[in-house]
Motif scaffolding. Structure first.
Motif, mmCIF file in Angstrom:
data_model
loop_
_atom_site.group_PDB
_atom_site.id
_atom_site.type_symbol
_atom_site.label_atom_id
_atom_site.label_comp_id
_atom_site.label_asym_id
_atom_site.label_seq_id
_atom_site.Cartn_x
_atom_site.Cartn_y
_atom_site.Cartn_z
ATOM 1 N N ARG A 36 0.835 -1.211 0.000
ATOM 2 C CA ARG A 36 0.000 0.000 0.000
ATOM 3 C C ARG A 36 0.867 1.257 0.000
ATOM 4 O O ARG A 36 0.592 2.223 -0.722
ATOM 5 C CB ARG A 36 -0.926 0.008 1.223
ATOM 6 N N THR A 37 1.904 1.239 0.819
ATOM 7 C CA THR A 37 2.796 2.400 0.882
ATOM 8 C C THR A 37 3.583 2.554 -0.409
ATOM 9 O O THR A 37 3.749 3.674 -0.921
ATOM 10 C CB THR A 37 3.754 2.261 2.081
ATOM 11 N N ARG A 40 1.574 4.207 -3.081
ATOM 12 C CA ARG A 40 1.430 5.653 -2.925
ATOM 13 C C ARG A 40 2.735 6.387 -3.218
ATOM 14 O O ARG A 40 2.721 7.576 -3.514
ATOM 15 C CB ARG A 40 0.920 5.967 -1.516
ATOM 16 N N ARG A 43 2.718 5.346 -7.511
ATOM 17 C CA ARG A 43 1.486 5.608 -8.259
ATOM 18 C C ARG A 43 1.294 4.636 -9.428
ATOM 19 O O ARG A 43 0.400 4.819 -10.234
ATOM 20 C CB ARG A 43 1.438 7.055 -8.785
ATOM 21 N N GLN A 136 -9.199 8.013 1.431
ATOM 22 C CA GLN A 136 -8.172 7.502 0.517
ATOM 23 C C GLN A 136 -7.928 8.485 -0.614
ATOM 24 O O GLN A 136 -6.790 8.779 -0.973
ATOM 25 C CB GLN A 136 -8.621 6.151 -0.065
ATOM 26 N N SER A 137 -9.009 8.998 -1.200
ATOM 27 C CA SER A 137 -8.876 9.946 -2.313
ATOM 28 C C SER A 137 -8.179 11.222 -1.865
ATOM 29 O O SER A 137 -7.353 11.778 -2.590
ATOM 30 C CB SER A 137 -10.255 10.273 -2.887
ATOM 31 N N ASP A 140 -4.468 10.628 -1.384
ATOM 32 C CA ASP A 140 -3.801 10.519 -2.686
ATOM 33 C C ASP A 140 -3.610 11.889 -3.335
ATOM 34 O O ASP A 140 -2.702 12.068 -4.150
ATOM 35 C CB ASP A 140 -4.605 9.622 -3.623
ATOM 36 N N ASP A 144 3.415 14.869 -2.363
ATOM 37 C CA ASP A 144 4.130 13.663 -1.959
ATOM 38 C C ASP A 144 4.680 13.723 -0.536
ATOM 39 O O ASP A 144 4.537 12.771 0.236
ATOM 40 C CB ASP A 144 5.283 13.382 -2.928
ATOM 41 N N ARG A 147 1.862 13.442 1.921
ATOM 42 C CA ARG A 147 1.165 12.161 1.818
ATOM 43 C C ARG A 147 1.948 11.061 2.534
ATOM 44 O O ARG A 147 1.377 10.249 3.269
ATOM 45 C CB ARG A 147 0.961 11.786 0.349
ATOM 46 N N GLN A 148 3.243 11.025 2.322
ATOM 47 C CA GLN A 148 4.068 9.996 2.974
ATOM 48 C C GLN A 148 3.980 10.087 4.487
ATOM 49 O O GLN A 148 3.771 9.090 5.174
ATOM 50 C CB GLN A 148 5.524 10.166 2.561
ATOM 51 N N TRP A 151 0.424 9.286 5.840
ATOM 52 C CA TRP A 151 0.118 7.871 5.664
ATOM 53 C C TRP A 151 0.848 7.019 6.701
ATOM 54 O O TRP A 151 0.253 6.138 7.344
ATOM 55 C CB TRP A 151 0.511 7.424 4.252
#
Length: 202
Positions: A36-37, A40, A43, A136-137, A140, A144, A147-148, A151
């Motif tokens: 999953r990671t 992301r 992509r 989730q959307s 995303d 970046d 997001r990292q 997450w």
């Protein structure tokens, strides 16, 4: 995601105090969360799978360097992020870096009334109540770097210090990115929440 056959600890030294089969089994338990990671980060499904495969290959080959009793999952995630950075550097496009000015400008977007000192912020309350697909959307859609951090903290539940080691940045930077990322998520999710509440009253 399924692992390709043949990814085994490379040498007898790969057997920690637990033994090779135990080490491998515990490592493979993190397969889904690593994928999953990776997805992301890249992509792209094929790139994510390759990144996870390479991560496990490196982990099994370096199993003798793992310290029994420490966090194996965090160690795997550190390998994953290091591998992703190296791949991006080789391609001359670092996918986990962003211009500092752009980061600061994006992080300045905050809802009115936000309080950085509160343990329960509007952001965390909204995230808790938001349906998974919307969240989730929204994750995303984050830049970046945010997001990292968000997450790894809010989904994978790593500590600030573990995330700092994975991303090779100071703990203070991790906390800042998570805070800014959550504020951006709040901005993305707020209209969805309002629409859901309005729809429920119609």
């Amino acid at each position: 995601m399924r692992m390709r056959r043949g990814l085994q600890p490379a040498t007898p030294a790969a057997a920690s105090a637990k033994g090779p089969s135990s080490f491998e089994a515990e490592a493979l338990a993190s397969l889904d969360s690593l994928y999953r990671t990776a997805l992301r980060l890249t992509r792209v499904t094929a790139d994510a799978e390759d990144l996870v495969q390479e991560t496990y290959l490196k982990a099994f080959r370096a199993a003798n360097q793992f310290e029994p009793g420490t966090n194996l999952r965090a160690w795997l995630f550190t390998i994953l992020h290091n591998t992703a950075r190296n791949r991006a550097r080789d391609r001359s496009r670092d996918i986990v870096a962003a211009d500092s000015d752009l980061v600061d400008r994006a992080g300045d977007i905050a809802p009115s009334g936000w309080s950085s000192g509160a343990s329960e912020t509007p952001e965390t309350l909204l995230l808790r109540e938001t349906l998974a697909p919307d969240l989730q959307s929204a994750i995303d859609a984050l830049p970046d770097v945010f997001r990292q951090a968000v997450w790894l903290r809010d989904v994978e539940e790593f500590s600030y210090s573990e995330i700092a080691e994975m991303l090779a940045i100071p703990v203070g930077t991790v906390m800042s990115r998570i805070s800014r990322g959550r504020r951006l998520l709040f901005e993305y999710l707020k209209p969805m929440r309002v629409a859901a509440v309005s729809g429920g009253h119609s």
